[in-house]
Enzyme design. Sequence first.
Site, PDB file in Angstrom:
ATOM      1  N   CYS A  54       0.806  -1.219   0.000  1.00 31.74           N
ATOM      2  CA  CYS A  54       0.000   0.000   0.000  1.00 31.74           C
ATOM      3  C   CYS A  54       0.849   1.283   0.000  1.00 31.74           C
ATOM      4  O   CYS A  54       1.413   1.629  -1.022  1.00 31.74           O
ATOM      5  CB  CYS A  54      -0.964  -0.066   1.193  1.00 31.74           C
ATOM      6  SG  CYS A  54      -2.392   0.976   1.002  1.00 31.74           S
ATOM      7  N   ARG A  63     -12.532   6.204  -1.057  1.00 32.35           N
ATOM      8  CA  ARG A  63     -11.471   5.237  -0.773  1.00 32.35           C
ATOM      9  C   ARG A  63     -11.950   3.882  -1.266  1.00 32.35           C
ATOM     10  O   ARG A  63     -13.150   3.614  -1.285  1.00 32.35           O
ATOM     11  CB  ARG A  63     -11.191   5.134   0.742  1.00 32.35           C
ATOM     12  CG  ARG A  63     -10.708   6.396   1.396  1.00 32.35           C
ATOM     13  CD  ARG A  63     -10.345   6.133   2.861  1.00 32.35           C
ATOM     14  NE  ARG A  63      -9.137   5.328   2.990  1.00 32.35           N
ATOM     15  CZ  ARG A  63      -7.909   5.816   2.963  1.00 32.35           C
ATOM     16  NH1 ARG A  63      -7.697   7.104   2.822  1.00 32.35           N
ATOM     17  NH2 ARG A  63      -6.854   5.019   3.077  1.00 32.35           N
ATOM     18  N   HIS A  92      -3.599  -5.618   2.863  1.00 34.32           N
ATOM     19  CA  HIS A  92      -3.223  -5.694   4.268  1.00 34.32           C
ATOM     20  C   HIS A  92      -3.752  -7.017   4.776  1.00 34.32           C
ATOM     21  O   HIS A  92      -4.314  -7.806   4.051  1.00 34.32           O
ATOM     22  CB  HIS A  92      -3.840  -4.540   5.054  1.00 34.32           C
ATOM     23  CG  HIS A  92      -3.380  -3.206   4.602  1.00 34.32           C
ATOM     24  ND1 HIS A  92      -2.133  -2.707   4.890  1.00 34.32           N
ATOM     25  CD2 HIS A  92      -3.988  -2.254   3.856  1.00 34.32           C
ATOM     26  CE1 HIS A  92      -2.005  -1.500   4.358  1.00 34.32           C
ATOM     27  NE2 HIS A  92      -3.113  -1.202   3.713  1.00 34.32           N
TER      28      HIS A  92
END
Length: 236
Positions: A97, A132, A196
């Site tokens: 990320c 997002r 993640h």
Amino acid sequence: MANKYTLNIAHLYGDLMNTYGDLGNILVLQYYGKKMGIDVQSNVVSLDEDFKANDYDIAVFGGGQDFEQTIVSKDIQTKKDEIKKFIETDGCLLAICGGFQLLGKYYIDANGDKIPGIGVLDHYTEQQHDNRFIGNILIKNEETGEQYHGFENHQGVTYTGKGERPLGDVEKGYGNNGQDKAEGAIYKNVYCTYFHGPILARNNIIAKHILIKALKRRYPNDDFSKLEQMDVEKSY
Ligand code: GLN
């Protein structure tokens, strides 16, 4: 009995870039390393500290918030040449990320500010407007046929460039930019991703790929075919 092999991990900015416990990727490398007879050492390389390409076999660079990325962006310019050398000499690097974004040319943050990357890989990251990409994601690596599961939460939208191929094609979720179906990037022994979770805890096959590649680079005269065939889940 002492392990036959040792591998050294540089945890790049591990004190600043550790979204959703990306640190867990190192614990996973140590866990499978132990099963495979490898002593996996790790130390954090952070602000004002030297990163020496020759000292390391694997580098892990986690995700971060825009604030931390701004700080890291300035410092990492001083490590650019050694990181480039590490990558070009086939060092294994896992970048998540925010770390993925900073290896590329730039990242436009949520405020529209341009955060410079180090451009050792050819991707760049633009801004989304008031949005997002958040949620579970599933991708498939076209070369191996492996499917990888993860969780993504990013503002930036990334476009890969020269020499990069995706870590996988998006089957569910958004990926790099929500448009071209690509997720992450692979270049030489560098794995970049928005996953993640941490990624290696949910996708242990990638941990195995990284450990084997690092062993082959560090111990070029040894034969790792047995370890390559080993089912890391069953052979403890
Ligand atoms: N701050 C970056 C973004 O929002 C990276 C986020 C992260 O590492 N999770 O895109």
